[in-house]
Design an enzyme around this catalytic site. Structure first.
Site, PDB file in Angstrom:
ATOM      1  N   HIS A  66       0.864  -1.192   0.000  1.00  0.00           N
ATOM      2  CA  HIS A  66       0.000   0.000   0.000  1.00  0.00           C
ATOM      3  C   HIS A  66       0.897   1.237   0.000  1.00  0.00           C
ATOM      4  O   HIS A  66       1.743   1.397   0.875  1.00  0.00           O
ATOM      5  CB  HIS A  66      -0.890  -0.021   1.245  1.00  0.00           C
ATOM      6  CG  HIS A  66      -1.865   1.114   1.303  1.00  0.00           C
ATOM      7  ND1 HIS A  66      -2.864   1.280   0.372  1.00  0.00           N
ATOM      8  CD2 HIS A  66      -1.976   2.145   2.171  1.00  0.00           C
ATOM      9  CE1 HIS A  66      -3.563   2.366   0.669  1.00  0.00           C
ATOM     10  NE2 HIS A  66      -3.046   2.905   1.763  1.00  0.00           N
ATOM     11  N   LYS A 116      -1.144  10.743   1.397  1.00  0.00           N
ATOM     12  CA  LYS A 116      -0.189  10.282   0.364  1.00  0.00           C
ATOM     13  C   LYS A 116      -0.629  10.729  -1.037  1.00  0.00           C
ATOM     14  O   LYS A 116       0.170  11.251  -1.811  1.00  0.00           O
ATOM     15  CB  LYS A 116      -0.066   8.748   0.398  1.00  0.00           C
ATOM     16  CG  LYS A 116       0.424   8.185   1.711  1.00  0.00           C
ATOM     17  CD  LYS A 116       0.629   6.680   1.656  1.00  0.00           C
ATOM     18  CE  LYS A 116      -0.668   5.909   1.454  1.00  0.00           C
ATOM     19  NZ  LYS A 116      -1.595   6.042   2.594  1.00  0.00           N
ATOM     20  N   ASP A 154      -2.091   4.086  -4.458  1.00  0.00           N
ATOM     21  CA  ASP A 154      -2.798   3.101  -3.630  1.00  0.00           C
ATOM     22  C   ASP A 154      -2.106   1.747  -3.559  1.00  0.00           C
ATOM     23  O   ASP A 154      -1.750   1.287  -2.490  1.00  0.00           O
ATOM     24  CB  ASP A 154      -4.255   2.926  -4.078  1.00  0.00           C
ATOM     25  CG  ASP A 154      -5.073   2.180  -3.031  1.00  0.00           C
ATOM     26  OD1 ASP A 154      -4.894   2.472  -1.833  1.00  0.00           O
ATOM     27  OD2 ASP A 154      -5.843   1.289  -3.401  1.00  0.00           O
ATOM     28  N   ARG A 200      17.120  15.338  12.919  1.00  0.00           N
ATOM     29  CA  ARG A 200      17.190  16.709  12.411  1.00  0.00           C
ATOM     30  C   ARG A 200      18.474  16.971  11.623  1.00  0.00           C
ATOM     31  O   ARG A 200      18.621  18.032  11.022  1.00  0.00           O
ATOM     32  CB  ARG A 200      17.081  17.691  13.582  1.00  0.00           C
ATOM     33  CG  ARG A 200      15.727  17.585  14.277  1.00  0.00           C
ATOM     34  CD  ARG A 200      15.633  18.470  15.493  1.00  0.00           C
ATOM     35  NE  ARG A 200      15.684  19.883  15.138  1.00  0.00           N
ATOM     36  CZ  ARG A 200      15.561  20.864  16.032  1.00  0.00           C
ATOM     37  NH1 ARG A 200      15.382  20.583  17.309  1.00  0.00           N
ATOM     38  NH2 ARG A 200      15.625  22.127  15.655  1.00  0.00           N
TER      39      ARG A 200
END
Length: 309
Positions: free
Chosen positions: A140, A161, A179, A245
């Protein structure tokens, strides 16, 4: 037996001429991506014969057959066809004996012809079969080509998404699939993603429905397949979680035994996902070309500290 490629698909893809039209191709498949030139077999040596491979007759094999006495040649045809090979393909538009075609039809073995040279045809067929017969899984997600980098966007259903993919398409990038992503392991280094036939070029947007990307944005907005170079996993912002980060260390995710660089991107109102994905793709390309921004910053900090000392 595992997945196979139908002979009909091979004929269509490679533009082959069928010389045995009476042989029914229905249900006939090839299950290995390797091929064989049966030179040794035509000389009578059938030990270790890979009879499950596509058999290709080139100029050398064809001219050798012409040197054989008729009786011996027919015996070689019988022996070769008795091994239930998937098919015989003659390259270079070489002449095929009528007796061979009759025997092939009787033994239910298709015979095809191509005008291409033997070596180039073999290379093309092997490359295509390797992709078609590669180990595969379906996952997916959304796969987009961003500046030539195959970016697989993953995350829980409804996290955004498809919306991120749509924004990327509007910015000039190309959709591969929404999908469901079919992933094939073409080699130990390469994963190729594609769309199922049913959903190809479609995006589902909650509240709007199905959108046809190809007809809305043109053929330049889609592509059929793409290597998977980078995985971006979208997740809800969690202030308790410590996010990377600097990016000094790469994280990886695994598909079919292949590792792919993976970034976890926290979602928060006001964050432009399309620009983040673009930046991740460009940063990935820079690293592939030998430049790492995080290492450059680390080097500058170390140099600054050294000067202060």
């Amino acid at each position: 037996m595992g997945q196979g490629v139908s002979l009909r698909e091979i004929v269509e893809k490679m533009n082959l001429k069928n010389l045995t039209s009476d042989v029914d191709l229905a249900g006939k498949e090839v299950h290995v991506p390797d091929i064989n030139r049966p030179a040794l077999q035509l000389a009578g040596y059938f030990d270790h014969f890979d009879s499950d491979r596509v058999q290709i007759i080139g100029y050398v094999e064809s001219t050798y057959l012409q040197t054989l006495a008729e009786e011996k040649k027919l015996k070689m045809y019988d022996e070769l066809l008795s091994h239930k090979i998937p098919c015989l393909i003659f390259s270079r538009d070489l002449e095929v004996d009528k007796e061979l075609l009759e025997k092939a039809t009787a033994s239910d073995t298709p015979v095809f012809m191509t005008g291409k040279s033997t070596s180039s045809f073999m290379a093309e067929l092997i490359r295509w079969l390797n992709v078609k017969l590669a180990p595969s899984i379906s996952i997916h997600g959304v796969l987009v080509d961003v500046y030539g980098v195959g970016v697989l966007i993953m995350g829980e259903s409804g996290i955004g998404k498809s919306e991120a993919a749509l924004e990327l398409i509007k910015r000039g990038h190309r959709l591969v699939t929404d999908d469901v992503v079919e992933i094939r392991k073409v080699s130990d280094d390469t994963l190729v993603g594609s769309a199922p036939d049913i959903t190809r070029h479609f995006i589902e947007l909650r509240g709007i429905g199905i959108v046809d990307v190809k007809s809305m944005f043109g053929v330049q907005s889609v592509r059929e397949t793409q290597n998977i170079d980078l995985v971006i996993t979208l997740e809800e912002w969690n202030k308790e979680k410590e996010y990377d980060r600097l990016g000094l260390e790469e994280n990886y995710t695994d598909f079919l035994g292949n590792r792919v660089v993976c970034h976890n991107i926290p979602i928060r109102p006001g964050r432009n996902l399309a620009i983040i994905v673009e930046s991740a793709a460009v940063n990935h390309r820079q690293k592939q070309m030998g430049y790492n921004a995080a290492q450059e910053l680390y080097k500058r900090v170390q140099e600054s500290l050294a000067k202060k000392k």
